[in-house]
Design a protein around this motif. Sequence first.
Motif, PDB file in Angstrom:
ATOM      1  N   VAL A  23       6.182 -11.647 -14.823  1.00 31.91           N
ATOM      2  CA  VAL A  23       6.071 -10.560 -13.857  1.00 31.91           C
ATOM      3  C   VAL A  23       6.417 -11.050 -12.463  1.00 31.91           C
ATOM      4  N   VAL A  24       6.463 -10.125 -11.540  1.00 29.52           N
ATOM      5  CA  VAL A  24       6.678 -10.458 -10.145  1.00 29.52           C
ATOM      6  C   VAL A  24       5.335 -10.604  -9.438  1.00 29.52           C
ATOM      7  N   TYR A  25       4.513  -9.550  -9.451  1.00 27.76           N
ATOM      8  CA  TYR A  25       3.216  -9.594  -8.762  1.00 27.76           C
ATOM      9  C   TYR A  25       2.106  -9.201  -9.722  1.00 27.76           C
ATOM     10  N   MET A 208      -0.283  -2.258  -0.805  1.00 33.42           N
ATOM     11  CA  MET A 208       0.237  -2.610   0.516  1.00 33.42           C
ATOM     12  C   MET A 208      -0.107  -4.060   0.866  1.00 33.42           C
ATOM     13  N   ARG A 209       0.838  -4.732   1.540  1.00 29.85           N
ATOM     14  CA  ARG A 209       0.587  -6.078   2.053  1.00 29.85           C
ATOM     15  C   ARG A 209       0.611  -6.120   3.573  1.00 29.85           C
ATOM     16  N   GLU A 210       1.614  -5.471   4.168  1.00 28.42           N
ATOM     17  CA  GLU A 210       1.780  -5.513   5.619  1.00 28.42           C
ATOM     18  C   GLU A 210       2.325  -4.172   6.088  1.00 28.42           C
ATOM     19  N   ASN A 211       1.566  -3.481   6.912  1.00 24.05           N
ATOM     20  CA  ASN A 211       1.917  -2.115   7.299  1.00 24.05           C
ATOM     21  C   ASN A 211       2.129  -1.964   8.803  1.00 24.05           C
ATOM     22  N   PHE A 217       7.639  -1.514   5.665  1.00 22.59           N
ATOM     23  CA  PHE A 217       6.368  -2.118   5.287  1.00 22.59           C
ATOM     24  C   PHE A 217       6.599  -3.031   4.098  1.00 22.59           C
ATOM     25  N   VAL A 218       5.633  -3.884   3.809  1.00 22.37           N
ATOM     26  CA  VAL A 218       5.754  -4.873   2.739  1.00 22.37           C
ATOM     27  C   VAL A 218       4.679  -4.586   1.692  1.00 22.37           C
ATOM     28  N   CYS A 270       3.894 -15.162  -2.574  1.00 25.25           N
ATOM     29  CA  CYS A 270       5.334 -14.975  -2.379  1.00 25.25           C
ATOM     30  C   CYS A 270       5.578 -14.065  -1.165  1.00 25.25           C
ATOM     31  N   ARG A 271       6.756 -13.535  -1.000  1.00 23.53           N
ATOM     32  CA  ARG A 271       7.108 -12.847   0.246  1.00 23.53           C
ATOM     33  C   ARG A 271       6.779 -11.366   0.240  1.00 23.53           C
ATOM     34  N   GLY A 272       6.618 -10.763  -0.938  1.00 27.97           N
ATOM     35  CA  GLY A 272       6.438  -9.321  -1.008  1.00 27.97           C
ATOM     36  C   GLY A 272       7.773  -8.606  -1.029  1.00 27.97           C
TER      37      GLY A 272
END
Length: 290
Positions: A23-25, A208-211, A217-218, A270-272
């Motif tokens: 998977v990725v995340y 959400m990671r970074e809004n 957004f990430v 990871c980077r998102g």
Amino acid sequence: MKSAWFCFCLLLTVFSAQAMDKVVYGQDNRLEVLTAPSFLAEYARSTAAMITKDKLEKQGKAFALNYPRTLQKEYRLCCSERFLNQPTSADCSGFLIAPDVLVTAGHCMQGQQSCKGSYWVFDYRIEDTGDVKKTFPESDVYTCKQIIAQKLDSSTMDDFAVVRLDRAVVGRKPLTIRKEAKVSDSASLVVIGHPSGLPSKITDSGTMRENNYRYYFVANLDTFSGNSGSVVLDAETGLVEGILVRGEDDYVRAEGDNCYVAKVCKEGECRGEDVTRITNLAKVLKNIGL
């Protein structure tokens, strides 16, 4: 002659019913449209695959997919990976916001060659029989008539394109977009598109990671290169929140083997995945009456 690795992989695919998912995340949340909740499957009807014209053959009043490359062959994947035998026909993804207006990523539609050289195909997915849909009626295949607007800005990272199709899409509802403010930090995010060019997949349970970035957004979303242009929705409200445009590397070489696996990241690592805010299109859409 087929390689020993390829032959062994075929045998393992046949005799192993329990291949481990990579998977990725976190957990791999990619679903086939036919196994997704009905409300998500309905949203998927308003999404399309960008497929170059050389991969579709006109046959009377229908188009036939003629691209033989499978996911396994395209990326030399290990036998543990999902969707190995599905074709990788799509270059990008997109979604309807008006009967004849489609949105995608800016890097997918950079000029007239991209516009004129590709079809936008609806219902490129796995059918109820479990087979890949490979024949499409004319009513599911459209061309790009005009690039209404395109943005690919390296300084702001803004990345989107608005495309007018050659005619209004029949029997599909345009998705509803957010027109002001921004997505909630606690939103449950869904992305619908064509990871690695595959038939449509729905990824739910994104977070959400970074809004705080102005133009994007990430998020933690299980997406791959062909997801560029995919719609990102709030699962609770059904509002389009953005366009999937960038992300982490998709595949890495398996340790001790000559094949590749999907990159594995824990939630928050990871980077998102970067998502262009749909509100960035407000001025463009106002100018065309949307």
